[in-house]
Design an enzyme around this catalytic site. Structure first.
Site, short mmCIF file in Angstrom:
data_model
loop_
_atom_site.label_atom_id
_atom_site.label_comp_id
_atom_site.label_asym_id
_atom_site.label_seq_id
_atom_site.Cartn_x
_atom_site.Cartn_y
_atom_site.Cartn_z
N PRO A 20 0.81 -1.22 0.00
CA PRO A 20 0.00 0.00 0.00
C PRO A 20 0.85 1.27 0.00
O PRO A 20 0.35 2.34 -0.37
CB PRO A 20 -0.84 -0.11 1.29
N GLY A 77 6.52 -1.78 -6.60
CA GLY A 77 7.68 -1.51 -7.46
C GLY A 77 8.58 -2.74 -7.50
O GLY A 77 8.23 -3.82 -7.01
N ASP A 78 9.76 -2.55 -8.07
CA ASP A 78 10.71 -3.66 -8.19
C ASP A 78 11.14 -4.21 -6.83
O ASP A 78 11.49 -5.37 -6.71
CB ASP A 78 11.95 -3.19 -8.97
N GLU A 83 12.09 -8.95 -2.93
CA GLU A 83 11.81 -9.68 -1.68
C GLU A 83 11.23 -11.05 -1.96
O GLU A 83 11.61 -12.04 -1.33
CB GLU A 83 10.82 -8.89 -0.82
N GLY A 108 4.79 1.07 -8.20
CA GLY A 108 5.86 1.62 -7.39
C GLY A 108 6.43 2.83 -8.09
O GLY A 108 5.89 3.28 -9.10
N SER A 109 7.52 3.34 -7.55
CA SER A 109 8.17 4.44 -8.27
C SER A 109 9.27 3.88 -9.18
O SER A 109 9.61 4.48 -10.18
CB SER A 109 8.72 5.48 -7.31
N GLY A 110 9.83 2.72 -8.80
CA GLY A 110 10.80 2.06 -9.66
C GLY A 110 10.11 0.89 -10.33
O GLY A 110 9.88 -0.13 -9.70
N ASP A 420 19.11 -4.04 -7.54
CA ASP A 420 17.70 -3.89 -7.91
C ASP A 420 17.09 -2.63 -7.30
O ASP A 420 15.93 -2.62 -6.89
CB ASP A 420 16.89 -5.13 -7.51
N GLY A 421 17.88 -1.59 -7.20
CA GLY A 421 17.37 -0.31 -6.69
C GLY A 421 17.36 -0.19 -5.17
O GLY A 421 17.05 0.86 -4.64
P1 ADP Z 1 8.86 1.60 -4.79
O1 ADP Z 1 9.17 1.42 -6.23
O2 ADP Z 1 7.85 2.66 -4.56
O3 ADP Z 1 10.10 1.77 -3.99
P2 ADP Z 1 8.84 -1.06 -3.84
O4 ADP Z 1 8.05 -2.22 -4.29
O5 ADP Z 1 10.25 -1.02 -4.28
O6 ADP Z 1 8.14 0.27 -4.33
O7 ADP Z 1 8.69 -1.00 -2.27
C1 ADP Z 1 9.57 -0.31 -1.48
C2 ADP Z 1 9.74 -1.03 -0.15
O8 ADP Z 1 8.56 -0.96 0.63
C3 ADP Z 1 10.06 -2.49 -0.26
O9 ADP Z 1 11.39 -2.69 0.14
C4 ADP Z 1 9.10 -3.17 0.72
O10 ADP Z 1 9.79 -4.04 1.59
C5 ADP Z 1 8.57 -2.05 1.54
N1 ADP Z 1 7.21 -2.28 2.05
C6 ADP Z 1 6.33 -3.24 1.72
N2 ADP Z 1 5.16 -3.08 2.38
C7 ADP Z 1 5.31 -1.98 3.16
C8 ADP Z 1 4.46 -1.28 4.08
N3 ADP Z 1 3.21 -1.69 4.34
N4 ADP Z 1 4.97 -0.18 4.67
C9 ADP Z 1 6.21 0.25 4.39
N5 ADP Z 1 7.06 -0.36 3.56
C10 ADP Z 1 6.62 -1.47 2.93
MG MG Z 2 12.02 0.38 -4.86
#
Ligand code: ADP
Ligand code: MG
Length: 443
Positions: A20, A77-78, A83, A108-110, A420-421
């Site tokens: 979320p 995102g990626d 994970e 996501g943003s990436g 992976d970012g």
């Molecule tokens: P973005 O591209 O926006 O960074 P990601 O899929 O890379 O999106 O997510 C970023 C991180 O958020 C991941 O490392 C994940 O572990 C973490 N994450 C997942 N669920 C939650 C949550 N409920 N609150 C905060 N962080 C979370």
């Molecule tokens: Mg990310």
């Protein structure tokens, strides 16, 4: 007449993991507005789980009963897919588990992998909702393709599996610094790039790689297993042999015991060495403990404990030697000042960063890129603008090499590295390709 239900194809069952907090925090909204209606129409059944924190998805897939699902799809995102992949690789049954198809719906943003899937699906480069709709359509179609993973080892010996990139210098700096513009979605990278360009810096380092030519041989090394306690009762190599295979550290056929006579096993903690080819290079830096009960019969099962459980499983890194040893002779080494070093194995580095147009999911190649110091700020700007179209190869400062393995040793003390970012510990890092280790839903 009625068709027996047994003759009908059963609907696909997908586990959807939604973060979320991903991107602009719109993942849940997008899920209900766009994703669920489309996959329901496609007669796909699903369970939707919200991730609550970092590593939640990683832990969840470690305990998941995989038979119940046809695929695991992240809506984020990626980072969240990273994970999931590493969670699967941390399972004792990693070999089967990692074959479970995984997918990504970009929220996501990436969104690099989504950009790559969108491209391979024949769509024009897209962002935000358009990209999401394309990827959801492809997911509904559901075709699966094998995808390479890169096993990445950092200086502390931690190994992880990467599907996208290892970055140092300009790109990893942008990735991290732009975190504070997360609310902007993918525009964060554009702004981050502009900010970085204003203070362009260089990084000293050593870059080594194994060129992707055919015909190189895996490295043959001998591993010495140190043991605790009395070893006098180990009269046969077979049980140890089996233990090593059971742990998934090497395959049985790769382990050749030296033809030592059983009596050469002593009480001093020395076991006969095993010659493994290809070898699990990462074993060398860690110790095993074998508990051998005194007086136990030779056929006793010897338990083995690996000091770092995160590295316990996975395929052998047959192209790598430990980070504290010089790279093998058939590698190439360059030392100098870099603006950026990037190892990428997807076409896209971001939804609109068309980094390696010639890449494909299961080709078994790492595309190594670097920009050496001396490039002007203006040239950097042109380079990054060209990257959106994938026409940056016309630029002289930009070097590309297809490789199978690489090692990067930063000589500049402070800096950022990402896999992976996601940020990883700073220091020497190396990786090698594992061809077609996982399966990606590409449509
Ligand atoms: P973005 O591209 O926006 O960074 P990601 O899929 O890379 O999106 O997510 C970023 C991180 O958020 C991941 O490392 C994940 O572990 C973490 N994450 C997942 N669920 C939650 C949550 N409920 N609150 C905060 N962080 C979370
Ligand atoms: Mg990310």
């Amino acid at each position: 007449t009625e068709i027996s239900p047994g003759l009908l194809p059963r609907p696909r069952r997908l586990l959807l993991l939604v973060n979320p907090q991903g991107g602009r925090g719109l993942a849940l909204q997008h899920t209900h507005a766009h994703i669920l209606p489309m996959i329901s129409d496609a007669d796909i059944s699903f369970n939707l789980v919200q991730t609550e924190r970092q590593n939640h998805a990683r832990e969840l897939v470690q305990d998941l009963s995989l038979d119940e699902w046809d695929g695991i799809v992240v809506i984020s995102g990626d980072g969240l897919l990273y994970e999931v992949i590493n969670g699967l690789m941390e399972r004792p049954d990693w070999k089967e588990a990692i074959q479970k198809p995984v997918g990504i719906l970009p929220c996501g943003s990436g969104n690099a992998l989504a950009g790559a899937i969108n491209f391979s699906g024949g769509f024009e480069q897209a962002l935000t909702v358009e990209l999401l709709l394309n990827c959801t359509l492809l997911l509904c179609h559901g075709a699966v393709e094998p995808m390479d993973l890169v096993s990445v080892t950092t200086c502390s010996g931690t190994r992880s599996f990467s599907f996208l990139s290892v970055a140092w210098g300009f790109i990893s700096d942008v990735d991290l610094e732009s975190e504070k513009y997360r609310h902007m979605g993918s525009a964060r990278f554009t702004l981050g790039t502009a900010v970085r360009l204003a203070s362009l810096r260089t990084y000293r380092g050593r870059l080594s790689y194994l060129p992707a030519t055919d015909g190189h041989r895996p490295i043959s090394r001998s591993i010495t297993l140190a043991a605790n306690g009395s070893l006098a009762n180990i009269r046969q190599h077979a049980p140890l042999h089996r233990t090593i295979s059971d742990m998934g550290l090497c395959e049985e056929r790769n382990v050749v015991t030296k033809r030592n006579s059983p009596t050469s096993v002593t009480d001093t903690g020395e076991l006969p060495s095993f010659e493994a080819s290809p070898s699990p290079a990462f074993l060398d830096s860690d110790s095993f403990t074998f508990d051998t009960a005194p007086g136990a019969p030779p056929s006793a099962t010897h338990s083995a404990e690996f000091t770092n459980t995160r590295q316990m499983y996975g395929p052998l890194d047959n192209l790598l030697v430990p980070l504290d040893e010089p790279v093998p002779q058939d590698w190439v080494t360059l030392e100098g000042d870099f603006v950026l070093v990037l190892a990428i194995y997807q076409t896209h580095l971001g939804a609109d960063l068309f980094m390696a147009p010639f890449a494909s999911f299961g080709e078994g190649l790492i595309h190594l890129f670097f920009v050496k110091a001396g490039i002007s700020r203006a040239a950097m700007v042109r380079l990054f603008l060209a990257m959106e179209r994938g026409s940056h190869f016309e630029y002289p400062h930009f070097t590309h090499m297809p490789v199978r393995a690489f090692r990067l040793e930063p000589l500049t003390h402070k800096g950022v590295m990402t896999v992976d970012g996601e940020r990883v510990e700073y220091g020497p890092i190396q990786g090698q390709i594992h061809r077609r280790l996982c399966n990606l839903i590409t449509g």
